[in-house]
Design a protein around this motif. Structure first.
Motif, PDB file in Angstrom:
ATOM      1  N   VAL A  98       0.833  -1.205   0.000  1.00 41.83           N
ATOM      2  CA  VAL A  98       0.000   0.000   0.000  1.00 41.83           C
ATOM      3  C   VAL A  98       0.862   1.248   0.000  1.00 41.83           C
ATOM      4  O   VAL A  98       0.572   2.243  -0.688  1.00 41.83           O
ATOM      5  CB  VAL A  98      -0.965  -0.008   1.189  1.00 41.83           C
ATOM      6  CG1 VAL A  98      -1.625   1.362   1.386  1.00 41.83           C
ATOM      7  CG2 VAL A  98      -2.022  -1.083   1.017  1.00 41.83           C
ATOM      8  N   SER A  99       1.963   1.203   0.774  1.00 41.54           N
ATOM      9  CA  SER A  99       2.845   2.383   0.799  1.00 41.54           C
ATOM     10  C   SER A  99       3.460   2.653  -0.562  1.00 41.54           C
ATOM     11  O   SER A  99       3.797   3.796  -0.893  1.00 41.54           O
ATOM     12  CB  SER A  99       3.940   2.172   1.850  1.00 41.54           C
ATOM     13  OG  SER A  99       4.769   1.085   1.491  1.00 41.54           O
ATOM     14  N   ARG A 100       3.620   1.604  -1.363  1.00 46.28           N
ATOM     15  CA  ARG A 100       4.161   1.782  -2.720  1.00 46.28           C
ATOM     16  C   ARG A 100       3.047   1.900  -3.754  1.00 46.28           C
ATOM     17  O   ARG A 100       3.306   1.872  -4.954  1.00 46.28           O
ATOM     18  CB  ARG A 100       5.080   0.603  -3.065  1.00 46.28           C
ATOM     19  CG  ARG A 100       6.383   0.592  -2.241  1.00 46.28           C
ATOM     20  CD  ARG A 100       7.319  -0.503  -2.718  1.00 46.28           C
ATOM     21  NE  ARG A 100       6.763  -1.825  -2.374  1.00 46.28           N
ATOM     22  CZ  ARG A 100       7.234  -2.951  -2.890  1.00 46.28           C
ATOM     23  NH1 ARG A 100       8.203  -2.917  -3.801  1.00 46.28           N
ATOM     24  NH2 ARG A 100       6.701  -4.094  -2.518  1.00 46.28           N
ATOM     25  N   GLN A 101       1.787   1.955  -3.232  1.00 46.54           N
ATOM     26  CA  GLN A 101       0.617   2.115  -4.102  1.00 46.54           C
ATOM     27  C   GLN A 101       0.496   1.002  -5.127  1.00 46.54           C
ATOM     28  O   GLN A 101       0.090   1.197  -6.267  1.00 46.54           O
ATOM     29  CB  GLN A 101       0.642   3.479  -4.814  1.00 46.54           C
ATOM     30  CG  GLN A 101       0.601   4.646  -3.867  1.00 46.54           C
ATOM     31  CD  GLN A 101       0.579   5.976  -4.581  1.00 46.54           C
ATOM     32  OE1 GLN A 101       0.737   6.041  -5.818  1.00 46.54           O
ATOM     33  NE2 GLN A 101       0.382   7.066  -3.844  1.00 46.54           N
TER      34      GLN A 101
ATOM     35  N   SER B 262      -4.635  -1.755  -3.309  1.00 41.12           N
ATOM     36  CA  SER B 262      -5.564  -0.756  -2.783  1.00 41.12           C
ATOM     37  C   SER B 262      -5.615  -0.793  -1.253  1.00 41.12           C
ATOM     38  O   SER B 262      -5.189  -1.765  -0.616  1.00 41.12           O
ATOM     39  CB  SER B 262      -6.959  -1.004  -3.358  1.00 41.12           C
ATOM     40  OG  SER B 262      -7.438  -2.257  -2.907  1.00 41.12           O
ATOM     41  N   GLN B 263      -6.230   0.225  -0.724  1.00 42.12           N
ATOM     42  CA  GLN B 263      -6.392   0.317   0.733  1.00 42.12           C
ATOM     43  C   GLN B 263      -7.341  -0.766   1.241  1.00 42.12           C
ATOM     44  O   GLN B 263      -7.197  -1.250   2.354  1.00 42.12           O
ATOM     45  CB  GLN B 263      -6.921   1.712   1.106  1.00 42.12           C
ATOM     46  CG  GLN B 263      -7.077   1.948   2.598  1.00 42.12           C
ATOM     47  CD  GLN B 263      -5.745   1.920   3.324  1.00 42.12           C
ATOM     48  OE1 GLN B 263      -4.746   2.395   2.774  1.00 42.12           O
ATOM     49  NE2 GLN B 263      -5.728   1.371   4.539  1.00 42.12           N
TER      50      GLN B 263
END
Length: 399
Positions: free
Chosen positions: A145-148, A151-152
């Motif tokens: 998620v931090s690297r996108q 998804s959240q």
């Protein structure tokens, strides 16, 4: 005209002898009366005064005690019960024997509870593996998620799975602990050093079916309690003495206590006060007091009737007389003393406690009084006696 008859010589001699005898007898009676009139008359001579033994009161320092009677009770008294259901597998002690803390006394078939413990441990191991996997997945999703990359929502699902696995692990750990506790209940052990009573169940009997089953009782008698009651008057006297000496309730609980059995001389068992009830029982007018004593030889058993005394005051120069010198009547206690004229007087006294063979005299005597200690039956008040001084023996008081 007078007629004179002549007597024969023989008859005349007889008459003269009779007259001579009469004269002699009259003379003897006269001399006897004269002798009796010359004797002294008898007079009453009073007997000498009766001898009695006297002694002055003994003077010495004494300890005043609060004396009572009471009963012993166990320091601990516990019913041993079966807390799990099962058949009694073994009894591991002799009835009435002394056991140490932690000794196994009864065994209830442990196999079932051991298996349940192993089952819970296996479930805990599975929960730990699932939690570890969920924790790893959560970290990976957080990084993505931090690297996108993801998804959240994916991270939220991973977070939920991790928290669920942590809850499952906690539940598994609790189940393991419960199983371990139940497995431990299959061995009934002594909670303290004590004597175990006779067993109330037999080997092979089903116990703990619907409620805890009592197996036996264990009693701790070293140390041991002594319970007794103190009258309201004694409570007030002790409190007054405590105020005078500046003692607190905590200090009173540290006062020494001495105990003796009915068959023992003196008070050989020593301890200290342990508990004072906060109120006086209105129905009896007494205060419950408890002492605790060391009992390593188990001489004292619960339920014994005992004599108790607690030192509460020190008195200097107290007056004491032999207890046998005291008498009593409707007016109270008294002693017989000899005054300066050696006349017996009855002296009313107020008595205190018995100290060895001597009785403490609180009032009514002076140190120089001569108290009759022997020959009391020969001493009558108001009569003179011959006093023989005897030193009063001073036996060592029982402490």
């Amino acid at each position: 005209m007078r007629i004179v008859r002549a007597c024969s010589p023989k008859k005349r001699d007889h008459i003269e002898r009779v007259q001579y005898g009469i004269v002699v007898r009259s003379l003897g009676l006269g001399l006897a009366g004269l002798a009796l009139s010359g004797c002294e008359q008898n007079t009453f001579v009073a007997p000498p005064p009766q001898k009695v033994e006297v002694a002055p009161p003994t003077q010495r320092n004494i300890t005043r005690f609060l004396e009572a009677t009471g009963n012993t009770s166990p320091f601990n008294n516990v019913d041993l019960v079966a807390r799990v259901q099962g058949f009694l597998q073994s009894i591991n002690y002799q009835d009435g024997s002394f056991v140490k803390k932690g000794t196994t006394l009864f065994t209830i078939e442990p196999e079932t509870y051991q298996l349940k413990l192993q089952q819970a441990q296996a479930a805990q191991a599975g929960a730990e593996a699932s939690n570890k996997q969920a924790e790893t997945d959560f970290k990976r999703q957080s990084d993505l998620v931090s690297r996108q990359v993801v998804s959240q929502a994916t991270l939220d699902q991973s977070t939920s799975a991790r928290e669920n696995s942590q809850a499952n692990l906690q539940q598994a750990q609790i189940n393991t602990r419960i199983a371990a506790v139940n497995f431990g209940y299959t061995n009934v052990t002594a909670p303290f050093d004590g004597i175990v009573s006779t067993h109330l169940v037999s080997v092979g009997e089903l116990v703990g079916v619907s409620s805890p089953t009592q197996l036996a009782t264990i009693v701790q008698i070293d140390p041991i309690y002594v319970n007794f009651n103190v009258s309201e008057q004694d409570v007030q006297r002790v409190r007054e003495e405590a105020r005078r000496r500046g003692l607190t309730v905590s200090d009173l609980r540290q006062l020494p206590i001495e105990v003796g059995l009915q068959t023992e001389t003196g008070y050989p068992h020593k301890g200290k006060l342990d508990y004072l009830a906060p109120n006086v029982d209105a129905s009896t007018g007494t205060l419950l007091v408890r002492g605790v004593l060391s009992n390593p030889d188990r001489t004292l058993l619960p339920g014994f009737y005992v004599r108790i005394r607690v030192p509460i005051d020190q008195q200097s120069n107290a007056l004491l007389v032999p207890d046998s010198a005291l008498g009593s009547d409707q007016a109270g206690r008294y002693v017989l003393v000899v005054n300066a004229d050696n006349v017996v007087e009855q002296r009313k006294v107020t008595t205190g406690p018995l100290d060895a063979d001597l009785r403490v005299i609180d009032s009514g005597l002076k140190p120089d009084d001569r108290v009759i200690v022997a020959g009391l039956l020969r001493a009558i008040p108001g009569q003179k006696v011959d006093p023989q001084l005897r030193k009063t023996e001073t036996p060592t008081a029982t402490r």
